[in-house]
Design an enzyme around this catalytic site. Structure first.
Site, PDB file in Angstrom:
ATOM      1  N   THR A   9       0.851  -1.188   0.000  1.00 35.03           N
ATOM      2  CA  THR A   9       0.000   0.000   0.000  1.00 35.03           C
ATOM      3  C   THR A   9       0.888   1.239   0.000  1.00 35.03           C
ATOM      4  OG1 THR A   9      -1.839  -1.079   1.077  1.00 35.03           O
ATOM      5  CG2 THR A   9      -1.640   1.288   1.443  1.00 35.03           C
ATOM      6  N   GLN A  20      -4.275  -7.455  -5.696  1.00 41.98           N
ATOM      7  CA  GLN A  20      -4.705  -7.934  -4.382  1.00 41.98           C
ATOM      8  C   GLN A  20      -6.075  -7.330  -4.031  1.00 41.98           C
ATOM      9  OE1 GLN A  20      -2.825  -6.763  -0.620  1.00 41.98           O
ATOM     10  NE2 GLN A  20      -2.609  -8.921  -0.090  1.00 41.98           N
ATOM     11  N   HIS A  52      -6.891 -11.208  -0.432  1.00 43.25           N
ATOM     12  CA  HIS A  52      -6.179 -10.761   0.777  1.00 43.25           C
ATOM     13  C   HIS A  52      -6.920 -11.287   1.994  1.00 43.25           C
ATOM     14  CE1 HIS A  52      -3.811  -8.608   3.530  1.00 43.25           C
ATOM     15  NE2 HIS A  52      -3.879  -7.380   3.056  1.00 43.25           N
ATOM     16  N   ASN A 107      -3.383 -10.333   7.649  1.00 43.46           N
ATOM     17  CA  ASN A 107      -3.141  -9.050   8.337  1.00 43.46           C
ATOM     18  C   ASN A 107      -4.344  -8.421   9.031  1.00 43.46           C
ATOM     19  OD1 ASN A 107      -0.484  -9.262   7.686  1.00 43.46           O
ATOM     20  ND2 ASN A 107      -0.545  -7.860   5.949  1.00 43.46           N
ATOM     21  N   TYR A 119      -7.533  -8.079   8.275  1.00 40.57           N
ATOM     22  CA  TYR A 119      -8.625  -7.426   7.533  1.00 40.57           C
ATOM     23  C   TYR A 119      -9.848  -8.346   7.505  1.00 40.57           C
ATOM     24  CZ  TYR A 119      -5.005  -4.056   6.584  1.00 40.57           C
ATOM     25  OH  TYR A 119      -4.015  -3.118   6.762  1.00 40.57           O
ATOM     26  N   ASN A 170      -2.951  -5.735  13.065  1.00 33.52           N
ATOM     27  CA  ASN A 170      -4.199  -4.996  13.208  1.00 33.52           C
ATOM     28  C   ASN A 170      -5.048  -5.507  14.371  1.00 33.52           C
ATOM     29  OD1 ASN A 170      -4.009  -2.938  11.206  1.00 33.52           O
ATOM     30  ND2 ASN A 170      -4.235  -4.510   9.628  1.00 33.52           N
TER      31      ASN A 170
HETATM   32  C1  LIG Z   1       4.586   0.264   3.053  1.00 32.13           C
HETATM   33  C2  LIG Z   1       3.980  -1.107   3.213  1.00 32.13           C
HETATM   34  C3  LIG Z   1       2.723  -1.358   2.695  1.00 32.13           C
HETATM   35  C4  LIG Z   1       2.170  -2.639   2.780  1.00 32.13           C
HETATM   36  N1  LIG Z   1       0.965  -2.888   2.183  1.00 32.13           N
HETATM   37  C5  LIG Z   1       0.481  -4.153   2.128  1.00 32.13           C
HETATM   38  C6  LIG Z   1      -0.679  -4.456   1.366  1.00 32.13           C
HETATM   39  O1  LIG Z   1      -1.248  -3.604   0.683  1.00 32.13           O
HETATM   40  N2  LIG Z   1      -1.126  -5.739   1.397  1.00 32.13           N
HETATM   41  C7  LIG Z   1      -0.497  -6.720   2.126  1.00 32.13           C
HETATM   42  O2  LIG Z   1      -0.945  -7.866   2.111  1.00 32.13           O
HETATM   43  N3  LIG Z   1       0.624  -6.456   2.816  1.00 32.13           N
HETATM   44  C8  LIG Z   1       1.136  -5.211   2.817  1.00 32.13           C
HETATM   45  N4  LIG Z   1       2.311  -4.949   3.473  1.00 32.13           N
HETATM   46  C9  LIG Z   1       3.088  -6.084   4.016  1.00 32.13           C
HETATM   47  C10 LIG Z   1       4.113  -6.544   2.969  1.00 32.13           C
HETATM   48  O3  LIG Z   1       3.494  -7.101   1.824  1.00 32.13           O
HETATM   49  C11 LIG Z   1       5.049  -7.603   3.571  1.00 32.13           C
HETATM   50  O4  LIG Z   1       4.277  -8.664   4.061  1.00 32.13           O
HETATM   51  C12 LIG Z   1       5.910  -7.060   4.701  1.00 32.13           C
HETATM   52  O5  LIG Z   1       6.478  -5.803   4.364  1.00 32.13           O
HETATM   53  C13 LIG Z   1       7.025  -8.038   5.064  1.00 32.13           C
HETATM   54  O6  LIG Z   1       7.810  -8.319   3.900  1.00 32.13           O
HETATM   55  P1  LIG Z   1       9.233  -7.603   3.674  1.00 32.13           P
HETATM   56  O7  LIG Z   1      10.061  -7.901   4.899  1.00 32.13           O
HETATM   57  O8  LIG Z   1       9.810  -8.235   2.449  1.00 32.13           O
HETATM   58  O9  LIG Z   1       8.986  -6.140   3.541  1.00 32.13           O
HETATM   59  C14 LIG Z   1       2.875  -3.679   3.442  1.00 32.13           C
HETATM   60  C15 LIG Z   1       4.124  -3.401   3.997  1.00 32.13           C
HETATM   61  C16 LIG Z   1       4.697  -2.140   3.881  1.00 32.13           C
HETATM   62  C17 LIG Z   1       6.079  -1.904   4.424  1.00 32.13           C
END
Ligand SMILES: Cc1cc2nc3c(=O)[nH]c(=O)nc-3n(C[C@H](O)[C@H](O)[C@H](O)COP(=O)(O)O)c2cc1C
Length: 362
Positions: A28, A102, A178, A181, A183, A238
């Protein structure tokens, strides 16, 4: 003898053929700052810059106005949004990439200022999350949600179906449900957020009913081979709690085997916390799934190579590393240094911290 598995192999899963096992996780970025909540030319540029990913999972996108919980997130329920996304998928395809969308309903993680008619956010049960919402006026306390009437649930399932149809009309290669997390779907699954006493609450089968109704509707539209699902069984994101994650999620994962999905996408451990290691509850859940398994959460190059070569995972999704490294695949291939993302520009704003991260020279 078969060649050893590597992070850089081509893989075919369902209807998707990916030129490597490196996936851009959904992120996001809250940059659909227009009255239509539609993606813009800047979104198209951002995603096209990242088209060398084996697969891009585009950011969580609300299936309906009620599904929105953060300021400036895009939707997939109006013509303007479909048109905006069409420009994104065209740009990614022109750059040689593949992209799925997603599909998102936030449930209780919202605020009346983001809801149609200023109404309360909806949830399986009237359990308030100890969380703040990101609204156009900044961060504000989330109120107690309104418990959904059982008669409203088919309409939300239909919103998912229509969103999947819209995603395909917008040129996506598939969709990801999705269910992670904390939701809406995850709120139904967990006993800390679902205290219903009807067919959608109580037993694990009942709490999983909404997930499978949504999945059936989405698969009917997109086909199983173009549908993935994201779960985060071990993450209390959340403020969504579950007293027995392995007991609740094991039957869900076992049932997912029957679908022949493009993939199961697992956030391993607590979202954004360090990777928990491959044992314990994660191992217990992982071994239940027989289809294509996508792993995520705090992976680096070494851990990703280990997970793929050992057979733990078929695909690795990287989130934060893709923010600052549009050419992440090339950097991992060369074992080049990674740029660090600027957290101040994660959500909202313009091109800064979005489309201005450079690729490696030469
Ligand atoms: C800025 C940001 C936005 C995110 N938005 C989403 C999202 O829209 N949908 C989702 O399932 N996870 C979202 N996440 C979680 C990431 O997809 C991911 O699970 C999390 O950052 C851990 O992976 P990483 O260590 O590779 O960053 C978001 C994470 C970050 C940092």
């Amino acid at each position: 003898m078969a060649d050893a598995r590597t992070l850089f192999d081509t893989v075919t899963t369902g209807a998707l053929t990916l030129p490597n096992r490196i996936v851009m996780a959904p992120l996001t970025r809250s940059r659909a700052d227009n009255p239509d909540h539609a993606p813009t030319a800047m979104h198209a540029e951002y995603y096209a810059q990242r088209a060398s990913a084996g697969l891009i999972i585009a950011e969580a996108t609300q299936i309906s106005p009620q599904g929105q919980g953060y300021a400036f997130t895009p939707g997939i329920h109006s013509e303007a949004q479909v048109a905006g996304w069409r420009a994104v998928t065209d740009a990614v395809h022109a750059a040689g990439g593949r992209i799925v969308l997603q599909l998102w309903h936030v449930g209780r993680i919202s605020h009346p200022s983001l809801q149609p008619g200023g109404g309360l956010p909806v949830a399986p049960s009237a359990v308030r999350p100890a969380m703040k919402a990101f609204t156009p006026d900044g961060f504000v306390e989330i109120p107690t949600p309104r418990a959904l009437d059982i008669g409203e649930i088919p309409g939300i399932v239909e919103d998912y179906r229509r969103a999947a149809a819209n995603a395909l009309a917008a040129g996506f290669d598939g969709v990801e449900v999705h269910a992670a997390n904390g939701y809406l779907i995850d709120q139904f699954l967990r006993d800390g957020t679902n205290t219903r006493t009807d067919a959608y609450g109580g037993s694990v089968d009942n709490r999983a009913r909404f997930l499978f109704e949504v999945l059936d509707a989405v698969v009917a539209e997109a086909g199983a081979g173009r549908t993935g699902i994201r779960l985060s069984p071990l993450s209390p994101s959340n403020d969504a709690h579950e007293s027995d994650p392995v007991g609740t999620f094991s039957p869900v994962i076992e049932r997912l085997n029957d679908y022949g999905l493009a993939y199961l996408h697992m956030i391993e451990g607590q979202t954004r916390a360090p990777h928990p290691g491959f044992g314990g509850d994660l191992a217990a859940l992982r071994r239940l799934y027989r289809g294509t398994y996508m792993a995520n959460n705090s992976y680096d190059r070494a851990l990703a190579i280990r997970a793929v070569e050992s057979g733990h995972a078929d695909l690795i999704a990287f989130g934060r590393p893709f923010i600052a490294n549009p050419d992440l695949v090339e950097r991992l291939r060369r074992d080049a240094p990674l740029a660090e993302p600027d957290q101040a520009t994660f959500y909202g704003g313009g091109a800064r911290g979005y489309t201005d991260y450079p690729a490696l020279a030469g």
